[in-house]
Design a protein around this motif. Structure first.
Motif, PDB file in Angstrom:
ATOM      1  N   ASP A 161      12.242 -27.943  -6.397  1.00  0.00           N
ATOM      2  CA  ASP A 161      10.947 -27.913  -5.708  1.00  0.00           C
ATOM      3  C   ASP A 161       9.820 -27.515  -6.667  1.00  0.00           C
ATOM      4  OD1 ASP A 161      12.519 -28.325  -3.482  1.00  0.00           O
ATOM      5  OD2 ASP A 161      11.672 -26.665  -2.323  1.00  0.00           O
ATOM      6  N   ASP A 162       8.642 -27.933  -6.315  1.00  0.00           N
ATOM      7  CA  ASP A 162       7.374 -27.458  -6.898  1.00  0.00           C
ATOM      8  C   ASP A 162       6.985 -28.099  -8.222  1.00  0.00           C
ATOM      9  OD1 ASP A 162       7.418 -25.865  -4.683  1.00  0.00           O
ATOM     10  OD2 ASP A 162       7.429 -23.939  -5.755  1.00  0.00           O
ATOM     11  N   HIS A 209       7.227 -32.811  -1.313  1.00  0.00           N
ATOM     12  CA  HIS A 209       7.191 -31.399  -0.948  1.00  0.00           C
ATOM     13  C   HIS A 209       5.855 -31.129  -0.257  1.00  0.00           C
ATOM     14  CE1 HIS A 209       8.491 -27.350  -0.855  1.00  0.00           C
ATOM     15  NE2 HIS A 209       7.821 -26.904  -1.883  1.00  0.00           N
ATOM     16  N   HIS A 213       0.412 -27.292  -1.192  1.00  0.00           N
ATOM     17  CA  HIS A 213       1.327 -26.140  -1.148  1.00  0.00           C
ATOM     18  C   HIS A 213       0.649 -24.881  -0.619  1.00  0.00           C
ATOM     19  CE1 HIS A 213       4.885 -23.721  -2.148  1.00  0.00           C
ATOM     20  NE2 HIS A 213       5.516 -24.858  -2.368  1.00  0.00           N
TER      21      HIS A 213
END
Ligand code: ZN
Length: 355
Positions: A161-162, A209, A213
């Protein structure tokens, strides 16, 4: 001589006075009772308005952004009991396995279809404003898989992720070296298009994702989530020519920010054909300065005899330790009989639940 009273002038005067007093008394009584009725009616409605005002004041107060009030009153009412009792397994897609850390029960195909159909009518009970967001982003659809793939033996799905970031390059090098495939749930804010292209070119899977964020922003409403998701979706499609059909919610599908509407949000994303994946093993590398030994042991200890592993790691810029731990993690899993595969929407998801 005494004047006779009956029939006298005085007598008739008194009769007339008496009559006038009676009429006046009846009139006054009538006016009085009418007035009392009106007054009490007014007072009643005044009381109603007052209580309504008080009620709306209380509601406003409860909805005010007072942290304690939200925590102690609103949150349990919204996310606690009833909502929590219904797991995604009941309302959404087929055979979701609830609790992180447990193994997925393989679905029977017939049941799966029945549950899918059974899930449809749920959409009709949504409130009218639900339809509003269903009409947003008419291109934000992918074709869902008809069926889950059969999974045999021990499989590990590494997920990152990220990224993408410079650490993604380290991870890609390692994956290439061991000739295994994994999944990258990407953030498209500050997107490095070249790295994204390399992920795709090397046959690794790209999932969404988020764009920003920012939890408070994306979990503000379903509309806000869709807007963020659509931005990320378009960015990935533009950069790679691939329409991602899988995604991972920031914070997982159930988190502190979406408690009130996570089921409705999940349903909307599934309706659009997107499959989401939580995890059942975590590297525990979210916290800064988590060392590679710790990351390695977190993963090893998290396996717990499960045959299907969806492992959460991070490949954002600072996650040197995660990239460093990766070869050891891969070798441990290989020596314990796990094969590696990328996620796609034919892989039955592991999804969190309150159960
Ligand atoms: Zn994240």
């Amino acid at each position: 001589m005494k004047e006779r009273y009956f029939g006298s002038v005085r007598f008739f005067k008194h009769v007339i006075y008496g009559f006038m007093v009676s009429v006046a008394a009846i009139g006054i009584f009538f006016l009085y009772s009418l007035g009392t009725k009106l007054f009490s009616a007014n007072r009643g409605s005044a009381r109603y308005i007052a209580s309504a005002a008080a009620a709306s004041f209380i509601d406003d107060d409860a909805m005010a952004p007072d942290v304690k009030a939200m925590g102690s009153i609103a949150m349990p009412a919204i996310g606690g009991g009833e909502t929590a009792a219904v797991s995604p397994a009941d309302t959404l897609a087929p055979s979701y396995t609830p609790t992180p850390g447990t193994e997925t029960v393989p679905p029977e195909t017939e049941e799966t279809e029945e549950e899918e159909e059974a899930a449809q009518p749920d959409e009709s009970v949504y409130s009218p404003e639900t339809i509003g967001y269903q009409l947003l982003y008419p291109d934000l659809y992918v074709t869902p898989s008809e069926d889950y793939a059969e999974e045999e033996g021990k499989v590990a799905y590494l997920t990152f992720d990220d990224g993408p970031s410079a650490r993604t390059l380290d991870v890609l090098d390692t994956l290439k070296k061991y000739d295994i495939k994994a999944t990258f749930f990407v953030v498209t804010k500050n997107l490095d298009t070249d790295i994204l292209k390399r992920i795709a070119e090397e046959g690794q899977t790209i999932g969404i994702h988020t764009h920003s964020h920012k939890y408070t922003q994306i979990y503000d409403s379903i509309e806000a989530y869709l807007e963020d998701f659509n931005t990320a979706f378009e960015a990935v499609y533009e950069a790679t020519g691939v329409k991602p059909s899988i995604f991972r919610f920031p914070g997982g599908s159930i988190n502190a920010y979406n408690r009130g509407f996570y089921e409705e949000l999940n349903a909307e994303m599934l309706r659009r054909g997107f499959m989401f994946y939580d995890w059942n093993v975590s590297a525990g590398d979210s916290a800064p300065n988590t060392g590679s030994d710790r990351i390695y042991s977190n993963i090893i200890n998290g396996i717990g005899g499960q045959e299907k592993l969806i492992i959460l790691l991070h490949d954002s810029q600072q996650k040197y330790a995660s990239a460093k731990a990766l070869p050891r993690v891969i070798e441990y899993l290989q020596s314990n009989g796990y094969s590696f595969a990328p996620l796609d929407n034919r892989v039955e998801p592991i999804v969190f639940s309150y159960k």
